[in-house]
Design a protein around this motif. Structure first.
Motif, PDB file in Angstrom:
ATOM      1  N   CYS A 190      -5.603  -3.194  -3.971  1.00 37.02           N
ATOM      2  CA  CYS A 190      -4.845  -4.217  -5.246  1.00 37.02           C
ATOM      3  C   CYS A 190      -5.197  -3.138  -6.437  1.00 37.02           C
ATOM      4  N   GLY A 191      -6.070  -2.599  -6.378  1.00 39.91           N
ATOM      5  CA  GLY A 191      -6.686  -1.891  -7.531  1.00 39.91           C
ATOM      6  C   GLY A 191      -8.443  -1.823  -8.607  1.00 39.91           C
ATOM      7  N   PRO A 192      -8.887  -1.507  -9.170  1.00 37.64           N
ATOM      8  CA  PRO A 192      -8.498  -0.553  -9.243  1.00 37.64           C
ATOM      9  C   PRO A 192      -8.025   0.866  -8.619  1.00 37.64           C
ATOM     10  N   ASN A 193      -7.672   2.195  -8.749  1.00 33.20           N
ATOM     11  CA  ASN A 193      -7.383   2.618  -7.608  1.00 33.20           C
ATOM     12  C   ASN A 193      -7.240   4.131  -7.687  1.00 33.20           C
ATOM     13  N   GLU A 194      -8.553   4.172  -8.238  1.00 35.87           N
ATOM     14  CA  GLU A 194      -9.699   5.105  -8.625  1.00 35.87           C
ATOM     15  C   GLU A 194     -10.525   5.751  -7.887  1.00 35.87           C
ATOM     16  N   ILE A 195     -10.401   6.652  -6.912  1.00 35.79           N
ATOM     17  CA  ILE A 195     -11.469   7.344  -6.162  1.00 35.79           C
ATOM     18  C   ILE A 195     -12.586   8.183  -7.125  1.00 35.79           C
ATOM     19  N   ASN A 196     -13.626   7.650  -6.587  1.00 33.95           N
ATOM     20  CA  ASN A 196     -14.556   8.245  -7.125  1.00 33.95           C
ATOM     21  C   ASN A 196     -15.354   9.504  -6.221  1.00 33.95           C
ATOM     22  N   HIS A 197     -14.674  10.433  -6.185  1.00 35.59           N
ATOM     23  CA  HIS A 197     -14.332  11.858  -5.106  1.00 35.59           C
ATOM     24  C   HIS A 197     -13.453  13.071  -5.597  1.00 35.59           C
ATOM     25  N   PHE A 198     -13.913  14.077  -4.976  1.00 32.01           N
ATOM     26  CA  PHE A 198     -12.228  14.848  -4.903  1.00 32.01           C
ATOM     27  C   PHE A 198     -11.303  15.423  -3.682  1.00 32.01           C
ATOM     28  N   PHE A 199     -11.990  14.098  -3.122  1.00 26.45           N
ATOM     29  CA  PHE A 199     -11.507  14.027  -1.820  1.00 26.45           C
ATOM     30  C   PHE A 199     -11.238  12.620  -0.914  1.00 26.45           C
ATOM     31  N   CYS A 200     -10.112  12.100  -0.730  1.00 27.12           N
ATOM     32  CA  CYS A 200     -10.206  10.717   0.468  1.00 27.12           C
ATOM     33  C   CYS A 200     -11.370  11.189   1.448  1.00 27.12           C
ATOM     34  N   ASP A 201     -11.848   9.902   0.811  1.00 27.79           N
ATOM     35  CA  ASP A 201     -13.656   9.438   1.936  1.00 27.79           C
ATOM     36  C   ASP A 201     -13.464   8.450   2.641  1.00 27.79           C
ATOM     37  N   ALA A 202     -13.925   7.922   3.312  1.00 30.73           N
ATOM     38  CA  ALA A 202     -14.116   6.475   3.923  1.00 30.73           C
ATOM     39  C   ALA A 202     -14.434   6.028   3.227  1.00 30.73           C
ATOM     40  N   GLY A 203     -15.619   6.193   2.394  1.00 28.47           N
ATOM     41  CA  GLY A 203     -16.330   5.334   1.858  1.00 28.47           C
ATOM     42  C   GLY A 203     -16.370   5.292   0.561  1.00 28.47           C
ATOM     43  N   PRO A 204     -15.900   6.049  -0.271  1.00 33.90           N
ATOM     44  CA  PRO A 204     -14.835   5.176  -1.441  1.00 33.90           C
ATOM     45  C   PRO A 204     -13.454   4.358  -1.273  1.00 33.90           C
ATOM     46  N   LEU A 205     -12.674   4.867   0.056  1.00 34.43           N
ATOM     47  CA  LEU A 205     -11.854   4.532   0.186  1.00 34.43           C
ATOM     48  C   LEU A 205     -11.501   2.324   0.623  1.00 34.43           C
ATOM     49  N   LEU A 206     -13.227   2.961   1.185  1.00 27.86           N
ATOM     50  CA  LEU A 206     -13.815   0.675   1.854  1.00 27.86           C
ATOM     51  C   LEU A 206     -13.919   0.651   0.338  1.00 27.86           C
ATOM     52  N   ASN A 246       0.909  -1.054   0.000  1.00 25.50           N
ATOM     53  CA  ASN A 246       0.062   0.247  -0.038  1.00 25.50           C
ATOM     54  C   ASN A 246       0.995   1.468   0.162  1.00 25.50           C
ATOM     55  N   GLN A 247       1.938   0.983   0.423  1.00 26.48           N
ATOM     56  CA  GLN A 247       3.267   2.498   0.877  1.00 26.48           C
ATOM     57  C   GLN A 247       3.202   2.663  -0.625  1.00 26.48           C
ATOM     58  N   THR A 248       3.245   2.229  -1.439  1.00 29.10           N
ATOM     59  CA  THR A 248       3.924   2.758  -2.934  1.00 29.10           C
ATOM     60  C   THR A 248       2.707   2.600  -3.817  1.00 29.10           C
ATOM     61  N   MET A 249       1.490   2.261  -2.885  1.00 25.21           N
ATOM     62  CA  MET A 249       0.413   2.873  -3.873  1.00 25.21           C
ATOM     63  C   MET A 249      -0.207   4.156  -4.724  1.00 25.21           C
ATOM     64  N   ILE A 250      -0.538   4.309  -5.322  1.00 22.99           N
ATOM     65  CA  ILE A 250      -0.529   6.307  -6.138  1.00 22.99           C
ATOM     66  C   ILE A 250      -2.592   6.191  -6.386  1.00 22.99           C
ATOM     67  N   PHE A 251      -3.135   6.623  -5.413  1.00 19.82           N
ATOM     68  CA  PHE A 251      -4.617   6.401  -6.281  1.00 19.82           C
ATOM     69  C   PHE A 251      -4.636   8.005  -7.200  1.00 19.82           C
ATOM     70  N   ILE A 252      -6.034   8.165  -7.416  1.00 19.64           N
ATOM     71  CA  ILE A 252      -6.532   8.584  -8.421  1.00 19.64           C
ATOM     72  C   ILE A 252      -7.881   9.437  -8.208  1.00 19.64           C
ATOM     73  N   LEU A 253      -7.875  10.675  -7.958  1.00 21.77           N
ATOM     74  CA  LEU A 253      -9.232  11.623  -7.619  1.00 21.77           C
ATOM     75  C   LEU A 253     -10.087  11.607  -8.939  1.00 21.77           C
ATOM     76  N   LEU A 254     -11.073  10.635  -8.942  1.00 25.11           N
ATOM     77  CA  LEU A 254     -11.637  11.491 -10.282  1.00 25.11           C
ATOM     78  C   LEU A 254     -12.372  12.904 -10.120  1.00 25.11           C
ATOM     79  N   GLY A 255     -12.962  13.231  -8.811  1.00 19.51           N
ATOM     80  CA  GLY A 255     -12.988  14.546  -8.714  1.00 19.51           C
ATOM     81  C   GLY A 255     -14.358  14.229  -9.776  1.00 19.51           C
ATOM     82  N   PHE A 256     -14.276  15.784 -10.682  1.00 16.32           N
ATOM     83  CA  PHE A 256     -15.614  16.087 -11.436  1.00 16.32           C
ATOM     84  C   PHE A 256     -15.780  15.978 -12.892  1.00 16.32           C
ATOM     85  N   PRO A 257     -16.056  15.246 -13.540  1.00 14.36           N
ATOM     86  CA  PRO A 257     -16.333  14.939 -14.851  1.00 14.36           C
ATOM     87  C   PRO A 257     -16.552  16.377 -15.547  1.00 14.36           C
TER      88      PRO A 257
END
Length: 314
Positions: free
Chosen positions: A167-183, A5-16
């Motif tokens: 383990c992927g996908p590493n895309e967070i469907n939010h504009f910040f790191c929130d608990a729900g999308p991470l779970l 996990n330490q080397t993982m990069i998340f992508i914040l999808l934010g707003f389309p």
């Protein structure tokens, strides 16, 4: 904590949307962010520089404004950067640091609002003993307790989320790191962690909200017993601003974090997230300043002292 996990990069999808829309949103939210910072800093300066505002109520308002500055700063700068980047990337460590501060600052805000409700309860329901009970030592202890509890309570649930395997996908469907999308992204069995996080959040939010409402039930009952209309209006005006902030703040976070297990679209979560993470911190200084004659009076003094202009605020 999983070493991968330490080397993982998340992508914040934010707003389309297209680039021009992102530029428009960037400027819009940048203006809101600057106004939020300016409004809360002004309230802090007015309270600090005016001896007449060195009272328990304004001590807690100053604490709340300081919290609002950092609460909005926990998410908005990263969101703004995402509007101008091709991909809004955030490291695993930075993501969970953001999550920790966002939740801890939010928890501290709810506790400070509860302390403010208790302060108003004492001022209106027990005015003769108010200055004795709510002295400077008690105010300081209450504020320190709110900050300490707020920054401690979420250590366990956030540590549990961070220990899950992603383990992927590493895309967070939010504009910040929130608990729900991470779970949602976890590849591990996260049911127990989800229950613990939901329980922690529900207990904190509902307990703080109910305690605040109990204070206001006693306040309203006391105000209704005041014989004169002018006396009732004066008493209610001292707590109306705080009650408005409480209703706005809790309406949003109860919808987001204390709701049924039914799945809501993340796009709806993002809209609500904009409201409580960005717009509410902008509204709070406006509510406290525009509805509070003492704050306006203190602001007049600062303006006249610095600029020596005519009293155009009268």
């Amino acid at each position: 904590m999983d070493e991968k996990n330490q080397t993982m990069i998340f992508i914040l999808l934010g707003f389309p949307g297209h680039w021009y829309l992102h530029v428009l949103l960037f400027n819009f939210f940048l203006v809101i962010y600057i106004l939020t910072l300016a409004g809360n800093v002004i309230i802090i300066l007015v309270i600090f520089s005016n001896p007449h505002l060195h009272k328990p109520m304004y001590f807690f308002i100053g604490n709340f404004s300081f919290l609002e500055i950092w609460y909005t700063t926990a998410t908005v700068p990263k969101m703004l950067a995402g509007f101008l980047a091709e991909k809004n990337m955030i490291s695993f460590t930075a993501c969970f640091v953001q999550l920790y501060f966002f939740f801890s600052l939010g928890a501290t805000e709810s506790l400070v609002l509860t302390a403010m409700g208790y302060d108003r309860y004492l001022a209106i329901c027990n005015p003769l003993r108010y200055s004795t009970i709510m002295n400077s030592r008690v105010c300081t202890n209450l504020a320190v307790s709110c900050w300490a509890a707020g920054f401690t309570i979420y250590l366990l649930p956030i540590s549990l989320i961070a220990s899950l395997h992603f383990c992927g996908p590493n895309e967070i469907n939010h504009f910040f790191c929130d608990a729900g999308p991470l779970l949602e992204l976890s590849c591990s069995e996260a049911h127990l962690t989800e229950i613990i996080c939901y329980t922690y959040t529900s207990i904190l939010i509902l307990s703080a909200f109910l305690l605040t409402m109990v204070s206001y039930i006693y306040i309203i009952l006391t105000i209704l017993r005041i014989p004169s209309t002018s006396g009732r209006q004066k008493a209610f005006s001292t707590c109306a601003s705080h009650l408005i902030v409480v209703i706005i703040f809790y309406a949003a976070i109860i919808f987001m974090y204390v709701r049924s297990k039914a799945k809501y679209p993340f796009d709806l979560d993002k809209v609500v997230g904009i409201f409580y993470a960005i717009l509410v911190p902008l509204l709070n200084p406006l509510i406290y300043s525009l509805r509070n004659k003492e704050v306006i009076k203190g602001l007049r003094k600062i303006v006249h002292r610095k600029s020596r202009l005519p009293n155009f605020l009268d």
